[in-house]
Every structure is written in structure tokens, then in C-alpha cells.
Design a protein around this motif. Structure first.
Motif, short mmCIF file in Angstrom:
data_model
loop_
_atom_site.label_atom_id
_atom_site.label_comp_id
_atom_site.label_asym_id
_atom_site.label_seq_id
_atom_site.Cartn_x
_atom_site.Cartn_y
_atom_site.Cartn_z
N SER A 5 0.85 -1.19 0.00
CA SER A 5 0.00 0.00 0.00
C SER A 5 0.88 1.24 0.00
O SER A 5 2.02 1.21 0.50
CB SER A 5 -0.91 0.02 1.23
N ARG A 6 0.38 2.33 -0.54
CA ARG A 6 1.13 3.58 -0.56
C ARG A 6 1.34 4.07 0.87
O ARG A 6 0.40 4.13 1.65
CB ARG A 6 0.39 4.63 -1.37
N THR A 7 2.58 4.43 1.18
CA THR A 7 2.89 4.90 2.53
C THR A 7 2.16 6.20 2.82
O THR A 7 1.64 6.40 3.92
CB THR A 7 4.41 5.11 2.68
N SER A 8 2.10 7.09 1.84
CA SER A 8 1.40 8.37 2.02
C SER A 8 0.57 8.66 0.77
O SER A 8 1.07 9.28 -0.18
CB SER A 8 2.41 9.50 2.27
N PRO A 9 -0.69 8.22 0.76
CA PRO A 9 -1.55 8.45 -0.42
C PRO A 9 -1.67 9.93 -0.77
O PRO A 9 -1.76 10.29 -1.95
CB PRO A 9 -2.90 7.87 0.01
N GLN A 10 -1.66 10.81 0.26
CA GLN A 10 -1.78 12.24 -0.01
C GLN A 10 -0.61 12.75 -0.84
O GLN A 10 -0.77 13.53 -1.78
CB GLN A 10 -1.88 13.03 1.31
N ASP A 11 0.61 12.30 -0.48
CA ASP A 11 1.79 12.72 -1.24
C ASP A 11 1.73 12.18 -2.67
O ASP A 11 2.13 12.86 -3.62
CB ASP A 11 3.05 12.23 -0.54
N TRP A 12 1.24 10.95 -2.84
CA TRP A 12 1.13 10.37 -4.18
C TRP A 12 0.18 11.20 -5.04
O TRP A 12 0.41 11.36 -6.24
CB TRP A 12 0.66 8.92 -4.09
N GLU A 13 -0.89 11.69 -4.42
CA GLU A 13 -1.85 12.51 -5.17
C GLU A 13 -1.19 13.77 -5.69
O GLU A 13 -1.56 14.30 -6.75
CB GLU A 13 -3.03 12.88 -4.27
N LEU A 14 -0.18 14.25 -4.95
CA LEU A 14 0.54 15.47 -5.34
C LEU A 14 1.73 15.18 -6.24
O LEU A 14 2.49 16.08 -6.58
CB LEU A 14 1.00 16.23 -4.09
N GLY A 15 1.93 13.90 -6.58
CA GLY A 15 3.03 13.52 -7.46
C GLY A 15 4.32 13.23 -6.74
O GLY A 15 5.35 12.98 -7.38
N ASP A 16 4.31 13.23 -5.40
CA ASP A 16 5.51 12.93 -4.61
C ASP A 16 5.46 11.48 -4.19
O ASP A 16 4.69 11.10 -3.31
CB ASP A 16 5.58 13.85 -3.39
N ARG A 17 6.31 10.64 -4.81
CA ARG A 17 6.30 9.21 -4.51
C ARG A 17 7.52 8.76 -3.73
O ARG A 17 7.82 7.58 -3.64
CB ARG A 17 6.21 8.41 -5.81
N THR A 18 8.24 9.73 -3.16
CA THR A 18 9.48 9.39 -2.45
C THR A 18 9.22 8.54 -1.22
O THR A 18 10.11 7.84 -0.74
CB THR A 18 10.23 10.66 -2.05
N GLY A 19 8.00 8.61 -0.68
CA GLY A 19 7.69 7.79 0.50
C GLY A 19 7.54 6.32 0.17
O GLY A 19 7.61 5.47 1.07
N GLY A 20 7.31 6.01 -1.10
CA GLY A 20 7.24 4.63 -1.54
C GLY A 20 6.02 3.90 -1.02
O GLY A 20 4.99 4.50 -0.69
N CYS A 21 6.14 2.57 -0.94
CA CYS A 21 5.06 1.71 -0.49
C CYS A 21 5.55 0.85 0.68
O CYS A 21 6.76 0.69 0.88
CB CYS A 21 4.58 0.80 -1.62
N SER A 22 4.62 0.32 1.42
CA SER A 22 4.95 -0.56 2.54
C SER A 22 4.10 -1.82 2.47
O SER A 22 3.01 -1.83 1.88
CB SER A 22 4.74 0.16 3.87
#
Length: 478
Positions: A5-22
Motif C-alpha cells: 500500500s502507498r505509505t502516504s496516499p496524499q503525497d502520491w496525489e501530489l506527485g511525490d512518490r518518495t515515500g514509496g510503499c509498505s
């Protein structure tokens, strides 16, 4: 993947995927009993950064898997060409083969909790035999003793390294060599393959009869610790269109890099030398796509963008099947060279340098795009861009790329093609290459495509409008 799952869905919505998945379910790892975790194979991906090698290589994939399973920190493994690599902690820069920009034949086995894998996959896994547990323990103890011995020897004799393998996986990892061993391998650096802005290259043969190219760096300013760090980072970069870094040596103030040897030499020898093999159009076209893929990987798929800064035919090497591989990538950081001084230290590459080098603005990956465009024109013509062309009227001299754009506008690109091909070429592909090349060499870097876009154009998946005449190029010919 369904198990993540996305670690931070909010960041992904903004195009920031550096948090990755867990992982959805924590791994089952307890040193007092066998783990119930299983491995999910992901085919055709680039392998992540930071592999850990096993000094005593497992005999098969099952043993490689067991070595990972018995290590609570291990999160993935790969077994390719009888070589086992394992990863600990987070997995960075795993890219799926898309058949366009990214090409890979590796399979990565990711460790998952048993509940996150379909039952059919779990049932197919066999529990390793008890003998493997004992063998793994013995190997681990032996590895520890061997590493301790090498540390003692290194401190005693101040070696720069003796076959201490950082990693054992296909296109990643480097080996530290002794200077004396490289001297013997190269017959005291007597067989010169070539020279460039970063140093001189010599042919060598290792003790296991592996042919290598040894580059003796010039002007290296790095200390040993930083040099090792930079080289180790380059050793992790893997792509079918990048030359494999085999190893290195640091001996006093000497810095050397050891690469795989490309038996068909560099692209310039086939395009410009009369005694070189004449490349047919199909081979030239695949070389163009391969180099574009390699540059796209350096710019967009590495952990940090790597700007080559010296793209030219001499730095495009060809293997036994004429697959292109880019050489000398990342060397500006390895030798500690300041980008502001690159222009004055590069030798004989001014015909490929983008206008930004002269204007003093910040250097971006678009300088490689410009250089690649110049190389594409030479692939079409089989001649140096710097050579002159005399017109029928008043013997006026024209810079060849300007002529290429004029012919593209006139719909006469076939007149640009290397006469050595004797008319045997695909006109649509020539027009496609010429069109994207002329966009690559635009004065304004913002008007140039990215290397990813170049790959798509060359693959016929994207079209570009007719490019304008670059004003700077036109001005230097008037």
C-alpha cells in the motif's frame, strides 16, 4: 502489487512518490524458529540499489532463497547466471521492463508474509532441508573469518584491494584490484585502446582470461574514501546499454577503473574509419535506440539524475552483437571534476557541446540530448559533423547539421544518408531519426525533447512537428 500500500496516499496525489510503499502484513521473522514468509517473483525488472553478495555462492536458486529467508533483514533476492544477490531493508529504483525506455531480463523475488501470497504460490514453495541450515551456518562463519582476515591483511600491507568483491550480481558491484595485478593484466599498460578527456584506456586480460578495458584516470582529485564511494555507486548502475564497471584500483595518487571489454570497439571506428565495418541501416537504427535508452535510464531511472557530459561516438561501444553500450558515464563525479571546468578539460568534443557550456547557465540533462542529436546526424551520414560541405555555387562551406535541417525541410533526407549504404535503408526511419536529431540540437534547451521522448519517437510511438532552424547553428555558417 496487491501486497503493498502507498505509505502516504496524499503525497502520491501530489506527485511525490518518495515515500514509496509498505507491506500490508509484517514479515514473520523470529530467530528461534523457521520463518513462514514466502517469495513473490517479479519478472523483467531492474534490480534495486544496494545488493549484498554472498562470498560463497549458493549452488542454486533454492539455496539463494534460503540464505535470504534465514536473515531477518533480507527483503528480496535475485538469482541470475548462477549468481545470488540479496537485499536488506527498503528496495529503491525497481523499474518494470516497459519495452521502450527500460529493458531488463532480471527476476526479483520479494519477501512477503505468507498471508499476502496466493495459496498456490505458497504450496509450491518447499521447505529447505535441515542440511541447508547447517551449511548456511558454516558458510556464514567462514565468511566472517575470511572478512576479518582480509581486513587484517589490508591494514598490514596497505593494499588498495585484493579481489574483494563488493557484490556478485550480473551488472552490479565492483572488485578492488591491486595495481601490480592490473600492470600484469595490461602488460605494463602497453596495449592502448584509446584516450579521452578522462584518461587513457588499455586492453587487459585478467588471470581468469577475462578481457577487460583498464582506464587510467587523469586529473583525479578525489581522496581514496570518496573515490571508493563514487565508484561503488557507479557499480550499482545497471542497464543493457551501459558499459559494465568490473572494478577499480587506487594506488597512491593513481586511480584506475576496470570495464568489460567491447570486442567491436567504438562507434566512431565504424562510422568514420575506412578500415572499419560498414554498419547497415538496421544496425545503425538499433544503435540509436539503444543509446537513447541508456541515456534515458541515466537521466530518469537512476536514484539521482546522472548527466554524462561527453556523449560522442567514441563513448558508444559495441559488443559482439553490435549492441551499443555507453561508456564513461558518471566519471565527472568520480574524479571530482567541477562542471564549470569541464569545457576546458574535455578534449576534441566541442562539436558535441551544447550552447549552455558557453553561456554559463546551469547544466542540465539537456546537454546530453544536444550531444545525442549531433551523434544521430553522424549515424545517418557516416561522416563527422565538423567536416565541410562545398555547395555547387561559389564553393560555400556549410556546417553539416545545418544542411541536415535544410534537407529535412526540403523533404530530401535521403541525400544525407551515408553513400556506403548504397541506397539500402528505410526512408521512414531515416526521416524519423533526422527529425528528432534536429529537435535535439535546438538552441533553447526547453525546446529539446527528453531522452524518454526521444526513445518513444524512435520507436514510432510519438511524433514531432517539423523543427525550426537553430539560430546559433545558422549564424556560425554565415
Amino acid at each position: 502489487m496487491e501486497s503493498f500500500s502507498r505509505t502516504s496516499p496524499q503525497d502520491w496525489e501530489l506527485g511525490d512518490r518518495t515515500g514509496g510503499c509498505s507491506k500490508n502484513t509484517p514479515l514473520d521473522c523470529n530467530g528461534n524458529r523457521s520463518s513462514t514468509d514466502v517469495f513473490q517473483p517479479i519478472a523483467r525488472v531492474t534490480l534495486p540499489y544496494g545488493p549484498q553478495s554472498l562470498q560463497h555462492a549458493p549452488a542454486n536458486r533454492s539455496e539463494c532463497e534460503w540464505a535470504c529467508l534465514t536473515n531477518c533483514s533480507c527483503t528480496a533476492y535475485s538469482y541470475h547466471d548462477s549468481k545470488c544477490s540479496v537485499w536488506q531493508g527498503e528496495l529503491f529504483s525497481v523499474n518494470k521492463d516497459d519495452g521502450i525506455e527500460i529493458s531488463s531480463e532480471y527476476t526479483l523475488y520479494i519477501r512477503l508474509a505468507a498471508g499476502d501470497v496466493p495459496s498456490s504460490t505458497r504450496d509450491s514453495k518447499r521447505k529447505p532441508a535441515a542440511g541447508a541450515v547447517i551449511a548456511a551456518s558454516v558458510i556464514s562463519f567462514g565468511l566472517l573469518m575470511l572478512m576479518l582476515l582480509l581486513v587484517i591483511l589490508r591494514n598490514r600491507f596497505n593494499w588498495c584491494g585484493m579481489s574483494s568483491q563488493a557484490t556478485n550480481q550480473g551488472n552490479v558491484g565492483v572488485v578492488a584490484f591491486r595495481y601490480a595485478d592490473l600492470g600484469r593484466a595490461t602488460k605494463n599498460f602497453s596495449v592502448k585502446l584509446g584516450a579521452g578527456g578522462f584518461g587513457t584506456v588499455f586492453k587487459g586480460v585478467l588471470s581468469d582470461l577475462t578481457s577487460v578495458a583498464v582506464k587510467r584516470l587523469e586529473g583525479a582529485r578525489q581522496g581514496e574514501k570518496q573515490f571508493r564511494a563514487e565508484v561503488s555507486a557507479l557499480g550499482l548502475i545497471q542497464h543493457i546499454n551501459l558499459v559494465k564497471l568490473v572494478g577499480f584500483c587506487c594506488h597512491g595518487d593513481k586511480r584506475l577503473l576496470v570495464y568489460e571489454h567491447m570486442c567491436n570497439g567504438s562507434l566512431d571506428s565504424h562510422l568514420f574509419q575506412s578500415n572499419g565495418t560498414v554498419l547497415n541501416w538496421s544496425t545503425r537504427y538499433q544503435i540509436a535506440i539503444g543509446v537513447a535508452r541508456g541515456l534515458s535510464y541515466l537521466h530518469q531511472s537512476c536514484r539521482e539524475c546522472i548527466i554524462h557530459c561527453d556523449i560522442k561516438p567514441e563513448n558508444v561501444l559495441l559488443d559482439e552483437s553490435f549492441v551499443p553500450k555507453i561508456a564513461d558515464f558518471g566519471l565527472a563525479s568520480v574524479i571530482g571534476r567541477d562542471f564549470s571546468r569541464v569545457l576546458t578539460t574535455f578534449r576534441g568534443t566541442t562539436g558535441y557541446l551544447a550552447p549552455e557550456w558557453l553561456s554559463g547557465v546551469a547544466i542540465t540533462s539537456k546537454v546530453d540530448v544536444y550531444s545525442f542529436g549531433m551523434v544521430l546526424i553522424e549515424i545517418i551520414s557516416g561522416r563527422r559533423n565538423a567536416s565541410v560541405v562545398h555547395t555547387s555555387s561559389n564553393d560555400h562551406v556549410t556546417f553539416f547539421p545545418v544542411q541536415a535541417i535544410n534537407k529535412l525541410h526540403e523533404g530530401d533526407v535521403q541525400s544525407l544518408v551515408d553513400p556506403e549504404l548504397h541506397g539500402d535503408f528505410n526512408l521512414d526511419e531515416v526521416e524519423r531519426v533526422c527529425n528528432v536529431a534536429c529537435w535535439c540540437i535546438q538552441d533553447n534547451e526547453l525546446e529539446r525533447p527528453t531522452m524518454g521522448e526521444v526513445v518513444r519517437v524512435l520507436k514510432g510511438l510519438m511524433e514531432l512537428d517539423m523543427p525550426p532552424m537553430p539560430r546559433l547553428l545558422a549564424a556560425i555558417t554565415t
